[in-house]
Design a protein around this motif. Structure first.
Motif, PDB file in Angstrom:
ATOM      1  N   ASP A  32       0.814  -1.223   0.000  1.00 25.19           N
ATOM      2  CA  ASP A  32       0.000   0.000   0.000  1.00 25.19           C
ATOM      3  C   ASP A  32       0.851   1.278   0.000  1.00 25.19           C
ATOM      4  N   HIS A  34       0.739   3.532  -2.172  1.00 24.88           N
ATOM      5  CA  HIS A  34      -0.244   4.568  -2.517  1.00 24.88           C
ATOM      6  C   HIS A  34       0.366   5.884  -2.997  1.00 24.88           C
ATOM      7  N   ASP A  78      -1.143  -2.059  -4.298  1.00 26.22           N
ATOM      8  CA  ASP A  78      -1.715  -0.722  -4.111  1.00 26.22           C
ATOM      9  C   ASP A  78      -0.625   0.338  -4.260  1.00 26.22           C
ATOM     10  N   HIS A 111      -6.371  -0.902  -6.038  1.00 28.95           N
ATOM     11  CA  HIS A 111      -6.305   0.474  -6.543  1.00 28.95           C
ATOM     12  C   HIS A 111      -5.585   0.599  -7.879  1.00 28.95           C
ATOM     13  N   HIS A 211      -3.127  -9.138  -1.757  1.00 27.10           N
ATOM     14  CA  HIS A 211      -3.938  -8.010  -1.294  1.00 27.10           C
ATOM     15  C   HIS A 211      -5.218  -8.624  -0.750  1.00 27.10           C
ATOM     16  N   HIS A 250      -3.654  -4.209   2.168  1.00 28.75           N
ATOM     17  CA  HIS A 250      -5.056  -3.797   2.114  1.00 28.75           C
ATOM     18  C   HIS A 250      -5.566  -3.241   3.446  1.00 28.75           C
ATOM     19  N   HIS A 252      -3.895  -1.881   5.776  1.00 24.76           N
ATOM     20  CA  HIS A 252      -3.033  -0.780   6.237  1.00 24.76           C
ATOM     21  C   HIS A 252      -2.755  -0.932   7.729  1.00 24.76           C
ATOM     22  N   ARG A 373      -8.338  10.758   1.188  1.00 26.39           N
ATOM     23  CA  ARG A 373      -7.040  10.098   1.332  1.00 26.39           C
ATOM     24  C   ARG A 373      -5.936  10.949   1.945  1.00 26.39           C
TER      25      ARG A 373
HETATM   26 FE    FE Z   1      -4.547   0.229   0.180  1.00 31.84          FE
END
Ligand code: FE
Length: 519
Positions: A32, A34, A78, A111, A211, A250, A252, A373
């Motif tokens: 993640d 991101h 992610d 994502h 994930h 996923h 976090h 976010r």
């Molecule tokens: Fe995520």
């Protein structure tokens, strides 16, 4: 000194090999990421020192690999969805930068499909590291969407079989159906068994990158807000034996202490580049198993690591490209805008209010906490920052829906698996977490009048929620559904632009009234 004959030397070497303690392997891991190119303040971790960022991760991976060549780095997906650089390039900039992270393999996360399945495929092709998935198929066919289910990699004489999968539940729970029309995800357990069977004769250790689980919270309060666990990971390890190491993403939710289930070691980080986990593994070839492990898990403080210059160059290249769009000023905040997963927040209020401002004749606007976010600091707000707050291409949908279905949707939120709904001005509700999921809401009013189960209301929400995203299936019971085509982000931009300075409205429209709940 007397010279040894070749035969004698060989014998000595053989004896030494037998005595060699088990092999060592260092596994670095993240999940993640991101799109968090830059270090950030993580309020629940440290209020003053920035943490993480791609340039710090890249530098640390290089440092670890230089210190010990028997080091590999894996990520559990992610890469997309986060700061504006992801949305504005549909993930291209993120894959470009990820190519410099030093990854040995990664799996795809939900994502990666935010900008559509066709775009996902296009961006995956840019990856120079092995990007893995073995259970997302082109709809109605037996062709994998991204045909790379696993790789085999040998490190220090240990043959690793590395598999990439996505849990079916997590995918369907958190992707916008319209974005994944061309693909379908199939039962991860079936494919995990299949790939283990194929890999076991050729490998020593099975590593699963996956994930899986319930989505991560999007909250300024972080873990203190809504606790996350790794139950789905544990269930999978119990259902499918044979995985030695599972790196997951996923929820976090980091694992300072690895979880062990059915002989599988499970590790994960808290997301957003704030940690680079390191698992030191001792593998005994004779016993064919991991006999010991040690986990190193701490925040990656920006002031403790030098930036990797190559990564800095890539990040600056993308920022420069986008500058003309991102630097436009919208307004000035008189106080920070923060987020919450368990109650309404200034950010959630502003988002829902800007949706309602686009169609003021509607009764209420509803958006999901998971869609917000990033926080905004006090001071100037730019377009780039707002894209980072709401990085999704979601549009406003107009619904006509009975009160009881609205209640059902809000009850799903109060279950906290996907965070409560954020609502527009005039909506008030409270819930009690100690009550069973589905009957937690204790008060609910719209413009001062209690919600009427039989009345039909005019509701604005996102196409993501209206189509059942984040498990909000109740919105699917609306009697009328109309796509406006208006981007929520554009509604937010238009709304904020009206104010020379904007004072966040932190009114508690949604409140957790659980008895004894610490705030
Ligand atoms: Fe995520």
């Amino acid at each position: 000194m007397k010279k040894l004959s070749f035969a004698a030397l060989f014998a000595v070497l053989l004896t030494a090999a037998a005595l060699v303690p088990a092999q060592k392997l260092n596994v670095l891991y993240t999940n993640d990421l991101h799109s968090h190119f830059d270090p950030q303040i993580v309020p629940w971790a440290d209020k003053t020192r920035p943490i993480g960022g791609f340039a710090n991760i890249a530098a640390l991976v290089k440092r670890e690999k230089a210190a010990n060549p028997n080091t590999v780095y894996f990520d559990a997906g992610d890469f997309f969805a986060g700061p504006y650089v992801s949305s504005l390039t549909k993930g291209e900039a993120i894959i470009d930068a990820a190519n410099y992270l030093g990854l040995d393999a990664a799996c795809v996360g939900n994502h990666e499909y935010d900008y559509g399945w066709e775009n996902a495929y296009k961006q995956f092709q840019l990856a120079k590291f092995p990007l893995l998935n073995g259970n997302i198929f082109v709809k109605g066919t037996d062709n994998l969407h991204w045909n790379k289910p696993y790789i085999i990699k040998e490190v220090n004489g240990i043959r690793l079989g590395i598999i990439g999968l996505h849990e079916k539940f997590a995918f369907e729970d958190t992707v916008a159906p319209v974005m994944v029309k061309g693909v379908e995800v199939r039962d991860e357990k079936v494919y995990l068994r299949k790939y283990i069977k194929e890999l076991q004769p050729k490998t020593d250790l099975i590593v699963l990158l996956i994930h899986i689980g319930i989505p991560g919270t999007q909250s300024t309060g972080g873990e203190k807000d809504v606790i996350r666990n790794h139950q789905h990971d544990i269930d999978l390890a119990n259902a499918v034996p044979g995985v030695d190491l599972m790196i997951t993403g996923h929820p976090h939710s980091g694992t300072p202490t690895p979880i062990v289930a059915n002989g599988t070691i499970i590790v994960s980080t808290d997301a957003y580049t704030i940690e680079l986990g390191k698992l030191e593994i001792t593998y005994d070839k004779k016993l064919d198993k991991i006999t010991d492990y040690k986990n190193h898990f701490k925040y990656l403080y920006d002031d403790e690591v030098e930036d990797d210059p190559e990564m800095v160059r890539v990040i600056n290249k993308w920022k420069d490209k986008l500058r003309s769009i991102t630097e436009e000023k919208l307004t000035t905040l008189t106080a920070p805008l923060t987020r919450s997963y368990s109650e309404s927040s200034g950010m959630g209020n502003m988002t829902a209010d800007s949706m309602l401002a686009a169609y003021p004749e509607y009764d209420l606007a509803v958006t999901n906490s998971g869609g917000l976010r990033q926080d905004l600091e006090k001071g100037v707000v730019t377009v780039g920052q707002l894209i980072s707050v709401f990085p999704f291409p979601n549009t406003i949908v107009q619904l006509e829906i009975k009160g009881r279905h609205i209640r059902e949707a809000f009850e799903h939120g109060a279950g906290l698996t996907n965070g409560i709904v954020q609502v527009s001005k005039g909506v008030q509700f409270t819930y009690d977490e100690s009550r069973p999921v589905g009957s937690r809401i204790t008060k609910f009013s719209i413009k001062g009048v209690p919600l009427d189960d039989e009345k039909t209301y005019k509701v604005l929400t996102s196409n993501y929620l209206a189509d059942g995203g984040d498990g909000y299936f109740a919105f699917g019971k609306a009697s009328s559904y109309k796509l406006t085509g208006v981007d929520i982000l554009d509604a937010m931009i238009k709304y904020l632009k009206q104010f020379r300075s904007f004072e966040p409205d932190t009114e508690k429209r949604a409140q957790n009234v659980t008895p004894g709940k610490k705030k």
